[in-house]
Structures are given as structure tokens and as C-alpha cells.
Write an enzyme that holds these catalytic residues in place. Structure first.
Site, PDB file in Angstrom:
ATOM      1  N   GLU A   1      19.184  23.801  21.628  1.00 22.46           N
ATOM      2  CA  GLU A   1      20.043  24.963  21.624  1.00 22.46           C
ATOM      3  C   GLU A   1      21.310  24.602  20.973  1.00 22.46           C
ATOM      4  O   GLU A   1      21.956  23.479  21.158  1.00 22.46           O
ATOM      5  CB  GLU A   1      20.057  25.685  22.992  1.00 22.46           C
ATOM      6  CG  GLU A   1      18.860  26.107  23.662  1.00 22.46           C
ATOM      7  CD  GLU A   1      18.127  27.202  22.870  1.00 22.46           C
ATOM      8  OE1 GLU A   1      19.037  27.901  22.210  1.00 22.46           O
ATOM      9  OE2 GLU A   1      16.886  27.534  23.108  1.00 22.46           O
TER      10      GLU A   1
ATOM     11  N   ASP B   1      11.246  26.566  25.343  1.00 22.34           N
ATOM     12  CA  ASP B   1      10.900  26.631  24.037  1.00 22.34           C
ATOM     13  C   ASP B   1       9.835  25.293  23.578  1.00 22.34           C
ATOM     14  O   ASP B   1       8.858  25.492  23.057  1.00 22.34           O
ATOM     15  CB  ASP B   1      11.807  26.896  23.028  1.00 22.34           C
ATOM     16  CG  ASP B   1      12.484  28.158  23.096  1.00 22.34           C
ATOM     17  OD1 ASP B   1      11.847  28.865  23.643  1.00 22.34           O
ATOM     18  OD2 ASP B   1      13.505  28.510  22.320  1.00 22.34           O
TER      19      ASP B   1
ATOM     20  N   ASP C   1      13.103  20.734  21.515  1.00 20.95           N
ATOM     21  CA  ASP C   1      13.485  21.971  20.871  1.00 20.95           C
ATOM     22  C   ASP C   1      15.124  21.717  21.223  1.00 20.95           C
ATOM     23  O   ASP C   1      15.612  20.899  22.322  1.00 20.95           O
ATOM     24  CB  ASP C   1      13.250  23.228  21.723  1.00 20.95           C
ATOM     25  CG  ASP C   1      13.952  24.616  21.189  1.00 20.95           C
ATOM     26  OD1 ASP C   1      13.513  24.667  19.810  1.00 20.95           O
ATOM     27  OD2 ASP C   1      14.538  25.098  21.640  1.00 20.95           O
TER      28      ASP C   1
ATOM     29  N   HIS D   1      14.233  30.436  24.945  1.00 21.99           N
ATOM     30  CA  HIS D   1      15.541  30.390  24.629  1.00 21.99           C
ATOM     31  C   HIS D   1      16.323  29.305  25.645  1.00 21.99           C
ATOM     32  O   HIS D   1      17.370  29.521  25.669  1.00 21.99           O
ATOM     33  CB  HIS D   1      16.397  31.648  24.434  1.00 21.99           C
ATOM     34  CG  HIS D   1      15.859  32.568  22.994  1.00 21.99           C
ATOM     35  ND1 HIS D   1      15.920  32.047  21.739  1.00 21.99           N
ATOM     36  CD2 HIS D   1      15.443  33.637  23.057  1.00 21.99           C
ATOM     37  CE1 HIS D   1      15.352  32.847  20.998  1.00 21.99           C
ATOM     38  NE2 HIS D   1      15.264  34.013  21.824  1.00 21.99           N
TER      39      HIS D   1
END
Length: 721
Positions: free
Chosen positions: A537, A681, A535, A676
């Protein structure tokens, strides 16, 4: 056909039916009227024909409104009930149905809950029996894992395909040191369960070693092992010993190999030290040649009987200067090479002051001899076998007390470059060199303790020296023990390693049964593949408009198990401003990104971490778009297959309204932690994906190719970024 499509058709059919009934009733009523009645009604109805049509449409709309609850009860409620039953059967046996729809459906839900309770009770009973049967096997596994984790040597176990199935914490630290990008990846890109050992070693080298071992097995050798030295891609020099893992069967009358064990030693530093030692010895030899020549010439001149006093003084000065120069060179060489002294006995690093304190307690308790401290450096660390060294110090003190009537001894400790000087000081009559030699070579006996070792043996264990030195001005003498010193940081790092979280998530014995690497990935079962779940960000939601990745988190799924210990978690300097809106979502601030590596350094490390695996992400199109936009600037291309849990959720549960990660996690019974954050995640996505695999299998979707084709048919697969 989807549930919503069937609902729409049912409502449309109801509307058509209402309009049809009204039309048929109107036609039948018109035909039943007499001609005179029709003449009367025609002037009344003709101007109001539109109103009649409107009344018909309103009736159809009312029918649709009335029909919607019945359609939902007939189609939506059974579909949701089927999804919930599938979750109970496939992923969450503790889940229970909520009564929905008609009384009959609610009764079915209650009966299903009762069956689920009975099934759960039976499962618990079976699991308890299986747990008892497995307990002994698990104990053996845990013993092996604990043993492996505490070994001071790096150990890696592989199957015959070269896939890693076991490694200890020492190996993880070793591979971290060998990594090209230790900051960004922590070495995780080259070691991990299911990873190929050929990322570190040449395949031909391993093949040759295996052939050598098999030949030894054929000859019934007592030790069928192979040894070799090789270099890694990071330039490290490794000495490797390979031993076979023998299976229970036989191949052609010989024990069958199911894998091999690699025991690794990084000898880069030893090689460098030996090279430096050779260079220093060469320098010492060459530097001493001229001094020896000068000494020889001066000595020859001093033999002349008629040499005048001035020349004699000059030649004596030459001898003193050259001897002093040679002594200085020897001391410098010894100090420079002290950190590479090889010991023949396990030595522990300890604070020198603690060693002196222990010696004081031992002498005062065993001999009743008073002791004092004299200039003990509190910063000096030594590397010693404290037990044998304390025996030697106590023995020397006892001989001084018994034979020379010494009534007090003192200790002095000081640093001398990379060595330490430990002095045992006393006042009294002089001692001959012969006496000192005798004490050094006799077995140690004092205070009722006997040891086969001599003082010389103990000193040689430490690769040190001992000599007698006099302080004539103070009428006293001392034994000087030359010991190897240590650096406190090294001791702290060693303790951190030994006490670290080293067990026992780094083993998986089922990897011996792994699918051969030659199988095409699309034809491989999902349950047998290795996955990298990741994942990101980002600074925002528009990669094409300049938003950048600020964090990548990933973990691996190997042999159907989520390996949280094998993770990739790295912040990235986006080299642009961080919007306040994004900070509120992920909590990453500009201060946290200051000094972090850029994407140009992080992406190659992540690419290596995910190599030879299938990528898994939630809403993968979003994350992959960011990665694809970096292909031109980094030259890194992610060509491996990608699976998306968002699409797979739509395949599994098309009747569900939400396919957000939180909603899927709730349906699958997965606890959401660290939401998050990239790694948090990724872990949640991995847990969800593992629970999806058996549900997909029930739908006939078992291989990677089948999962990809099913995903491509969903609506969400059309979303672009």
C-alpha cells in the site's frame, strides 16, 4: 490470433463483400443497357457518381452493423464459453455456464452443465472414499502436530537439503528472539516451511553433525545423536541436539536418513548467569580475605590475658563490624543471584498469597489447628512445587501441635530482593537446634499421609533454606523458609505461550520429497517452487514522483499450499505527508504510521523473508518499481524471479475484458477478504495464483521459465511505471 482480431476480419470481409456485390451488380446492369440508353443515363449519373459511392459505403456500414452480432455470436460467445468450461474443469467444479449466443450454443451450455453435475457427483463420491482412507493417517499427523506444538522445547525438523518441514510454536518464538529485526519481521525471515536452516546455522556445522550421526548409525549405536553449541548471527548462544529421521529403505545395508531433528535450547542467559556467578564468587572471595585477616588478628589479640578493657572493646568492635560486613556481602550476593537458582524439579509460578491460603486450608482441615495471617504481601509471587511444599508445611505444623501443644500458627510472607520469606510462626516453649535438625531429616508423616521425602529434600528441591528463629521480646518463634520468587509478567507470558495459536499449520511432511536445490529455477515446475506472494500500500500511484510505500504484506506458498500462518505484515513510516485520496482507498491514517519503522529498516527484513523464493504479485511492475527505487539508498536488491498474476490472467483468458484482481477472483471462485490491505491482497493473490497453476499446465506452461516467457508476450507486460 485473438478473438477480437477474428471478429474484426469477419466484419471487414462482410463490408468488402457488400461493396463487391454492389459493384458487380452495377457493372452488369451498365453492360446490359443499349447504347441509346447509356447516352440517356450518362448525363444523369456522371454528376451523381460521388453519391453512388456514398450509397455503396453506407451499404457497407449497414452490413458491418448487421454483421457484428453474427460475428460476436460466431466467435466471442464460443470463446467465452471455452473459458468458462476451462474454469469448471480446472479450478471451480461448482461453477455453471450461463447460456449465451445462438440456441445451439445455449443447448451446448446446458449439456455441459449436466456433465459438470455428473462429474461433481462422481468427484464427491471419490473424495468421500479418499477421505475415509486418509482419516487414520491424518489422525496420526494431528497427534504429532499437537504433541510438537505443546512441547516446551524448541523443535525443528528438516530434510537432507536443510529445508524446514516442521517446527513448533516454541521454535517460532525462539527464532523471533534470535532475529536481527524482531519488530519488523517477527522472526519470520529466518524460519518457515521450506526455508533453509542454513540461514541460522553454518552449513559445515550441520554437515559435520550429520556425518557423526551416520557414523553412529553404522556402528549400530542405540542413540545416534549429535550435540553441539553454536552462536547465531544475532549473537545468541544455542545448545543443539540433532537426531536422525530414518526412512523406510536402506542405503548400503544401513537405515537411510531422510532428514534430521534439531532440539534447541537458548543458553545465552544461562551462560551469562554462570559468568556473573563466577564473578560474584570471585568478588565475595576476594572481599572476604581482608575481613578474615582482621578477624584472625583481633581473635589473636583477645587471647592476651593482660589486655586492657579499652583495647578489648576495640577488638570486639572490629570482630562485630567485620562479621556484619561479611554477612551483608553474603546477603547481597544471594539476592543478586537468586534469579539464577537451578531447580532439580519442575516448579510452578504462583501468587504467594494463594500458597499461604492453600496451607491454611490444609492445616485446618487435616489437623484442626487454627491459623491466622500476619503481614502477607499480596504482590509476592513464588516459584514452587506446591504439593511437596504444602506437605512440608503441614508436617511441621503437625509436629508443633503434637510435641509442643501449639494451639495456633500464623503465616507471614515478604519479599527479600529476588527471594521470598515464608514464616510459620507460633507461641510457646523454646525448641532446641537438635530437635529442628531431627524434624528436617525424618521422612514426613502426618494426618495419615506418608512421604519418603524429608523437609530438607523439599527445601533442596527449591534450592532454598530453612531455619529456626526466635522473637524473644514477643516470646514466640518461627520457621523461615527461603523460596525463589517469580515475576508476574513471566507467568503471564508463559500462559500466553501455552494458550496461543500453536497448532497445527506449521508442518508439511511432503517436503521430504522436495526438488534438489541444485536445479535451475527456470527449469523447475511451478508446482514444486516456493513463492513469496506480496502486495504494497502506498501514498500514491507515482513512485518516480516521490510516492512511498506505507505497508508491505506477504505470505508464502510452500509445496503447493498457502501458508497464511507464515506472514509478513508491517506498516512503514513514509517520512512524508499522506494524501487524503489514498487514505480513502487503504484506510491507513497518519496516526497509524507514527512510530513505525522506516523503509530502511523494513526492506532488509522483507528481503530476508523473501530470500530463496520466487516473488508473486498482482500488477507486479507497480510494486517492483517502488522496491527498485530503494536500491540506491538501502543497498537491497531483489534479484529473484517475479511472476505477475495480471499477466498470467491475460495468458489464460485473453478473451476476458477485465484482469483486475476482483474480476480474476470472481472467475476463479476465490473469496475476497481484507481487500486494500497489503496482507489481505497478498492472500487473495496467493489463492488466485494457486488456481492458475493447473490451468497453465493444461496450456503446456509448467515451468517457471515457460510462465515468464508466456507473460512477456502479453500486452500488459509493456506497461511501465
Amino acid at each position: 490470433m485473438s478473438v477480437k482480431s477474428r471478429q474484426g476480419l469477419a466484419i471487414l470481409a462482410a463490408c468488402v463483400l457488400v461493396v463487391g456485390v454492389l459493384a458487380v451488380a452495377g457493372i452488369a446492369l451498365w453492360r446490359d443497357l443499349s447504347p441509346s440508353e447509356r447516352e440517356v443515363l450518362e448525363p444523369i449519373l456522371n454528376p451523381r457518381f460521388g453519391l453512388l459511392i456514398m450509397i455503396g459505403l453506407v451499404g457497407a456500414g449497414a452490413a458491418a452493423v448487421l454483421m457484428k452480432p453474427f460475428a460476436e455470436a460466431a466467435f466471442a460467445a464460443p470463446a467465452q464459453l471455452a473459458d468458462e468450461v476451462g474454469l469448471i474443469v480446472g479450478t471451480d467444479p461448482a461453477r455453471r455456464l450461463k447460456p449465451l449466443g445462438s440456441p445451439e450454443l445455449q443447448r451446448i451450455a446446458e449439456l455441459v452443465n449436466q456433465l459438470a453435475d455428473q462429474r461433481r457427483s462422481l468427484q464427491e463420491d471419490v473424495e468421500a472414499r479418499i477421505g475415509e482412507a486418509r482419516r487414520s493417517v491424518e489422525e496420526e499427523r494431528n497427534r504429532l502436530a499437537a504433541l510438537m506444538s505443546e512441547l516446551s522445547q524448541s523443535v525443528v525438523v528438516c530434510n537432507l537439503d536443510g529445508r524446514i518441514l516442521l517446527y513448533n510454536n516454541r521454535a517460532r518464538l525462539q527464532f523471533k528472539a534470535m532475529s536481527d529485526t524482531p519488530t519488523a519481521a517477527g522472526g519470520g525471515e529466518i524460519i518457515g516451511l521450506g526455508r533453509s536452516i542454513y540461514l541460522v546455522f553454518e552449513r559445515s556445522l550441520i554437515t559435520h553433525a550429520l556425518e557423526s550421526i551416520q557414523e553412529r548409525i553404522r556402528r549400530r549405536s542405540a542413540q545416534p545423536v549429535a550435540n553441539f553449541v553454536t552462536t547465531t548471527r544475532a549473537g545468541q548462544l544455542l545448545r543443539v541436539q540433532m537426531a536422525p529421521v530414518l526412512g523406510s529403505g536402506e542405503a548400503e545395508g544401513e537405515p537411510a536418513m531422510s532428514g534430521f531433528v534439531l532440539m534447541l535450547d537458548n543458553i545465552t542467559r544461562n551462560f551469562e548467569v554462570e559468568t556473573r556467578r563466577d564473578q560474584m564468587l570471585h568478588t565475595l572471595t576476594e572481599g572476604s580475605r581482608s575481613s578474615l585477616a582482621n578477624l584472625r588478628a583481633a581473635a589473636e589479640m583477645l587471647e592476651y590475658p593482660d589486655l586492657d578493657a579499652e583495647l578489648k572493646d576495640r577488638f570486639l568492635k572490629v570482630i562485630r563490624d567485620e562479621v556484619q560486613g561479611m554477612s551483608t556481602r553474603l546477603d547481597e550476593t544471594a539476592n543478586a543471584f537468586a534469579d539464577s537458582l537451578k531447580t532439580r524439579w519442575p516448579l510452578d509460578e504462583m501468587l504467594g498469597a494463594d500458597l499461604v491460603a492453600a496451607a491454611q486450608r490444609r492445616i485446618e482441615k487435616k489437623l484442626g489447628l487454627p491459623t491466622k495471617l500476619e503481614d502477607v504481601d499480596p504482590q509476592v509471587w513464588v516459584k514452587v512445587d506446591s504439593f511437596s511444599l504444602l506437605q512440608a508445611i503441614g508436617y511441621l505444623a503437625s509436629r508443633l501441635s503434637d510435641e509442643f501443644e501449639v494451639r495456633e500458627v500464623r503465616f507471614r510472607l515478604s519479599a527479600a530482593g529476588r527471594l521470598a520469606h515464608l514464616d510459620l510462626i507460633w507461641s510457646g516453649q523454646a525448641m532446641s537446634t537438635e530437635t529442628v535438625m531431627a524434624w528436617e531429616l525424618e521422612p514426613m508423616t502426618f494426618a495419615g499421609e506418608n512421604s519418603p521425602l524429608t523437609v530438607r529434600d523439599v527445601i533442596e528441591r527449591h534450592d532454598g533454606e530453612i531455619w529456626l528463629q526466635r522473637e524473644k521480646t514477643q516470646h514466640r518463634a518461627f520457621f523461615r523458609l527461603l523460596l525463589p520468587s517469580a515475576i508476574p509478567q513471566e507467568q503471564i507470558e508463559a500462559a500466553a505461550y501455552l494458550k496461543g495459536d500453536s497448532r497445527p499449520e506449521y508442518y508439511d511432511f511432503d517436503l521430504f520429497k522436495q526438488t534438489p536445490a541444485s536445479h535451475e529455477l527456470d527449469d523447475c515446475l511451478l508446482s514444486e517452487l516456493t513463492f513469496t506472494v506480496f502486495d504494497t500500500e502506498t501514498t500514491g500511484l507515482n513512485p518516480s514522483e516521490g510516492d512511498e510505500i506505507i505497508q508491505i504484506g506477504a505470505t508464502r506458498i510452500v509445496n503447493g499450499k498457502l501458508r497464511k500462518s507464515e506472514s509478513f505484515d508491517q506498516l512503514v513510516d513514509p517520512q512524508r505527508d499522506l494524501p487524503e485520496e489514498s487514505i480513502k482507498i487503504h484506510g491507513i491514517t497518519p496516526d497509524m504510521l507514527a512510530g513505525q519503522p522506516t523503509m530502511g529498516k523494513v526492506l532488509p527484513a522483507f528481503h530476508a523473508f523473501a530470500e530463496d523464493t520466487v516473488l508473486v504479485a498482482h500488477n507486479a511492475a507497480f510494486d517492483m518499481r517502488f522496491l527498485q527505487l530503494k536500491e540506491a539508498s538501502t543497498g537491497i536488491r531483489f534479484a529473484q524471479p517475479v511472476l505477475d498474476t495480471l499477466l498470467l490472467s491475460a495468458v489464460l483468458h485473453p478473451s476476458q475484458e477485465s484482469h483486475r484482481l476482483e474480476a480474476i477472483s470472481e472467475r476463479m471462485g476465490v473469496s475476497v477478504m481484507g481487500r486494500h490491505t497489503a496482507l489481505g491482497d497478498a492472500i487473495v493473490t496467493g489463492e488466485v495464483f494457486l488456481r492458475m497453476i493447473p490451468l497453465l499446465a493444461e496450456m503446456g506452461i509448467r515451468t517457471l521459465g515457460e510462465a515468464r516467457r508466456a507473460s512477456e508476450k502479453t500486452y500488459y507486460a509493456r506497461v511501465k511505471y
